[in-house]
Scaffold this motif. Structure first.
Motif, PDB file in Angstrom:
ATOM      1  N   GLY A 210       2.812  -3.045   0.206  1.00 27.89           N
ATOM      2  CA  GLY A 210       3.521  -2.346  -0.862  1.00 27.89           C
ATOM      3  C   GLY A 210       2.661  -1.369  -1.638  1.00 27.89           C
ATOM      4  O   GLY A 210       3.155  -0.656  -2.503  1.00 27.89           O
ATOM      5  N   LEU A 211       1.351  -1.311  -1.358  1.00 29.02           N
ATOM      6  CA  LEU A 211       0.491  -0.318  -2.014  1.00 29.02           C
ATOM      7  C   LEU A 211      -0.017   0.644  -0.950  1.00 29.02           C
ATOM      8  O   LEU A 211      -0.637   0.233   0.019  1.00 29.02           O
ATOM      9  N   GLY A 212       0.232   1.937  -1.158  1.00 26.00           N
ATOM     10  CA  GLY A 212      -0.137   2.922  -0.157  1.00 26.00           C
ATOM     11  C   GLY A 212       0.930   3.023   0.908  1.00 26.00           C
ATOM     12  O   GLY A 212       1.969   2.355   0.835  1.00 26.00           O
ATOM     13  N   PHE A 215       0.005   8.052   4.881  1.00 31.96           N
ATOM     14  CA  PHE A 215      -0.194   9.333   4.210  1.00 31.96           C
ATOM     15  C   PHE A 215      -1.328  10.120   4.867  1.00 31.96           C
ATOM     16  O   PHE A 215      -2.188   9.554   5.529  1.00 31.96           O
TER      17      PHE A 215
ATOM     18  N   GLY B  99       5.520  -0.796  -5.004  1.00 27.42           N
ATOM     19  CA  GLY B  99       4.761  -1.912  -5.545  1.00 27.42           C
ATOM     20  C   GLY B  99       4.022  -1.503  -6.808  1.00 27.42           C
ATOM     21  O   GLY B  99       3.458  -0.411  -6.874  1.00 27.42           O
ATOM     22  N   LEU B 132      -6.583   8.368  -7.841  1.00 26.43           N
ATOM     23  CA  LEU B 132      -6.811   7.306  -6.858  1.00 26.43           C
ATOM     24  C   LEU B 132      -7.128   5.966  -7.519  1.00 26.43           C
ATOM     25  O   LEU B 132      -7.446   4.991  -6.836  1.00 26.43           O
ATOM     26  N   TYR B 135      -3.858   2.448 -10.716  1.00 33.18           N
ATOM     27  CA  TYR B 135      -3.539   1.021 -10.857  1.00 33.18           C
ATOM     28  C   TYR B 135      -4.806   0.209 -11.128  1.00 33.18           C
ATOM     29  O   TYR B 135      -4.813  -1.009 -10.978  1.00 33.18           O
ATOM     30  N   VAL B 156      -7.419   1.237  -6.909  1.00 31.69           N
ATOM     31  CA  VAL B 156      -6.028   0.946  -6.570  1.00 31.69           C
ATOM     32  C   VAL B 156      -5.110   2.028  -7.145  1.00 31.69           C
ATOM     33  O   VAL B 156      -5.249   2.413  -8.310  1.00 31.69           O
ATOM     34  N   SER B 157      -4.205   2.509  -6.333  1.00 31.70           N
ATOM     35  CA  SER B 157      -3.246   3.534  -6.768  1.00 31.70           C
ATOM     36  C   SER B 157      -2.064   3.513  -5.812  1.00 31.70           C
ATOM     37  O   SER B 157      -2.109   2.847  -4.781  1.00 31.70           O
ATOM     38  N   PRO B 158      -1.001   4.257  -6.132  1.00 33.36           N
ATOM     39  CA  PRO B 158       0.106   4.348  -5.180  1.00 33.36           C
ATOM     40  C   PRO B 158      -0.341   4.914  -3.834  1.00 33.36           C
ATOM     41  O   PRO B 158       0.322   4.709  -2.825  1.00 33.36           O
ATOM     42  N   ALA B 159      -1.476   5.615  -3.778  1.00 33.18           N
ATOM     43  CA  ALA B 159      -1.977   6.134  -2.499  1.00 33.18           C
ATOM     44  C   ALA B 159      -2.601   5.037  -1.656  1.00 33.18           C
ATOM     45  O   ALA B 159      -2.853   5.240  -0.467  1.00 33.18           O
ATOM     46  N   GLY B 160      -2.879   3.870  -2.262  1.00 39.14           N
ATOM     47  CA  GLY B 160      -3.428   2.761  -1.491  1.00 39.14           C
ATOM     48  C   GLY B 160      -4.578   2.073  -2.202  1.00 39.14           C
ATOM     49  O   GLY B 160      -4.913   2.386  -3.348  1.00 39.14           O
ATOM     50  N   PHE B 181     -14.618   4.295   1.518  1.00 41.96           N
ATOM     51  CA  PHE B 181     -13.757   3.790   2.601  1.00 41.96           C
ATOM     52  C   PHE B 181     -12.301   3.986   2.202  1.00 41.96           C
ATOM     53  O   PHE B 181     -11.892   3.587   1.117  1.00 41.96           O
ATOM     54  N   PRO B 182     -11.506   4.612   3.096  1.00 37.32           N
ATOM     55  CA  PRO B 182     -10.105   4.891   2.771  1.00 37.32           C
ATOM     56  C   PRO B 182      -9.262   3.616   2.883  1.00 37.32           C
ATOM     57  O   PRO B 182      -9.752   2.590   3.342  1.00 37.32           O
ATOM     58  N   PRO B 183      -7.995   3.681   2.442  1.00 40.80           N
ATOM     59  CA  PRO B 183      -7.132   2.502   2.524  1.00 40.80           C
ATOM     60  C   PRO B 183      -6.984   2.018   3.970  1.00 40.80           C
ATOM     61  O   PRO B 183      -7.135   2.817   4.892  1.00 40.80           O
ATOM     62  N   HIS B 184      -6.539   0.764   4.163  1.00 41.99           N
ATOM     63  CA  HIS B 184      -6.563  -0.303   3.186  1.00 41.99           C
ATOM     64  C   HIS B 184      -7.917  -0.979   3.270  1.00 41.99           C
ATOM     65  O   HIS B 184      -8.242  -1.492   4.350  1.00 41.99           O
TER      66      HIS B 184
END
Lengths: 352, 352
Positions: A210-212, A215, B99, B132, B135, B156-160, B181-184
């Motif tokens: 639910g996060l990310g 994209f 989320g 970024l 959250y 933590v952000s809506p981007a992941g 390091f990019p999400p997740h």
């Protein structure tokens, strides 16, 4: 307005039947999403060739890349009535909580003098090697920087889906450079020149829980091997054609207005179309514009039905003045070509 | 055998009530998982402080880091009877497919002369900055290399959910080095010295769609900012205490036998324990041993119940000869301490 592509009259230009299996007991299921480049006056495609063991009644068999087995392929078989088997997705077999691919992909060259008629090599060019590629390699992008070609592609294994880099100068000797982006990542397109002393790449990590989401991100590198300063450039857009996932196509195209990025987007029904992003020439982290509508959508019969229908997906092109020729996978089964006018693509973007 | 930790007699050493909220209309919900370091003769903890707006009847309110809002925090509220609201997980609120975290975390210093009694600062040390980190920021690991401290933490952000790096020399001026390091991704522990000319880090990317999982990976870097050559070191183990997820603790500990890594593992019931990995001194991609059993499990009352019960989670320690003092989050609510004998930990590992 929603489709600006001039499709090749002879589409599809390559079908599974045009390519030789890598072993007699394997059958080619699909040709997918080629990387594209020019080399010594010819156009090269680096096809993704997805093979499957010839199937036997009552059993389902999947291939795993395994250097210790004959021909480098080990075949796993499960009875079709095994209650632990879940076949609801044509691309992934779930068995007892583990995912297996129905097919094993390798990368194979095909060559053309005119950019329309291609002759595939008789055997694989690159196959899954090592424990991070046991489920094969997929969807290459080819970027020429100087006289070196940089191949980024998806490496698949039980450890996850990640991005590998391999380089070559002559399309005979290849050097593996390791995984440049860890799981879950795909759709890595390198910029074909440095910007302010740094290399850049677009890539597509995925969110969890639910996060990310799925994209498009940007990363920066001193050497193309080590990457940092990750930024998120483009989210999916609720209720639009690219609501479920987005990912970069091939290398961004330098134009007077900015770096033009052709990307794929899919909706909740897994319908894949192509759209546009425009990035600042001097700072590609700055998004100047994003096309509201798709510029290509599955409309031709070979784009609407196939192994996985309603898909146009590109990760390779060549540029000739204003003419952009893309090569693309249609319905996850055949290879096609189409052209765009770069001027016309740019005209669809409202610049702030 | 399954618990070799000598817990501090005074556990928990820090509780939410011991720390001042960052604003009068915020309440501290949990203290979690501190980074740990030595500076000028004192032990420092970089606590994760999770705050929540003071709640009002019939509404649920969550905070978002937003530099444009008063105090840098914007508060979102939904009616509790809104059918689009899903409160089944105490950590994440699902609303209409998006989320949100129930709490917003910042990082805050606490200092001690004896390593047992800590005095937290009155205000946050580092807060979420930029799109970024809207959250918040979580779970730091602190690695001293020369006289520079390298802080890796979850952004933590809506981007992941990704890993950010910040450096400091004096714990007053901090330099942001971007997402490494990019999400997740989470659980990034830097090695505190170079090996054969390269920096190394353990990290924990996640798989998606049945391929990959929550595994411990290794990456390599020339400069701590750009990372490549990702390798998978440790998978989860079906049917064992670490069947659902594993992630590195703080920096690996150099011993004569190899790099000793204390890691957390969780089972399908989200019970978090600690276990061991041993990596080759000269090639940390080589796993020499992995402990079959956990070396610490939630047994004390403060480890069994709390905001999220049955959790011991460490990402910080100090070493004094054979004595390893870990600081850890218990039940995602309070901070505790415990010691191990490194010799005793090594003795649990059967070396090949």
């Amino acid at each position: 307005m929603a489709d600006l592509a001039q499709r090749f009259a002879g589409n599809p230009i390559l079908r599974p039947i045009d390519v030789k299996p890598s072993r007699p007991d394997m059958a080619i299921e699909c040709l997918l999403n080629p990387g594209v480049f020019r080399y010594r006056g010819r156009v090269g495609l680096l096809l993704r060739v997805a093979e499957r063991p010839v199937q036997q009644e009552e059993w389902i068999s999947m291939p795993i890349a395994d250097p210790a087995s004959p021909g480098g392929v080990r075949i796993l078989s499960f009875r079709k009535d095994d209650p632990l088997l879940d076949l609801s997705d044509p691309r992934v077999i779930q068995y007892d909580g583990n995912g297996y691919l129905t097919t094993l992909s390798h990368l194979r060259l095909a060559w053309s003098d005119d950019g329309v008629h291609f002759t595939p090599d008789d055997s694989p060019t690159l196959v899954g090697e090592g424990e991070l590629q046991t489920y094969g390699i997929e969807d290459s992008r080819v970027t020429q920087i100087g006289d070196e070609y940089h191949l980024t592609y998806t490496a698949v294994s039980p450890a996850g889906v990640a991005v590998a880099l391999t380089t070559t100068r002559d399309w005979k000797a290849f050097e593996q450079r390791g995984l440049i982006f860890p799981p879950h990542n795909k759709d890595c397109a390198l910029f074909d020149e440095k910007i302010d002393g740094h290399y850049y790449a677009l890539h597509r990590p995925s969110g969890v829980g639910g996060l990310g989401g799925n994209f498009i991100w940007l990363a920066k590198s001193p050497d193309l091997i080590h990457w940092g300063d990750h930024r998120c450039l483009a989210l999916t857009r609720p209720g639009q054609w690219d609501t479920a996932r987005v990912g970069a196509g091939a290398s961004p195209i330098r134009t007077e207005k900015g770096w033009l990025v052709l990307y794929h987007g899919a909706d909740e029904f897994h319908r894949y179309c192509l759209g546009l992003l425009l990035l600042d020439l001097n700072d590609p982290a700055k998004v100047l514009a994003r096309g509201k509508e798709e510029v290509m959508e599955p409309t031709a019969p070979y784009e609407k039905t196939g192994f996985f229908g309603n898909v146009v997906f590109t990760n390779g092109h060549v540029l000739d003045g204003d003419k952009l020729t893309i090569y693309y996978g249609a319905s996850d089964e055949v290879i096609c070509g189409a052209t765009f006018s770069v001027k016309q693509l740019l005209a669809t973007l409202s610049l702030a």
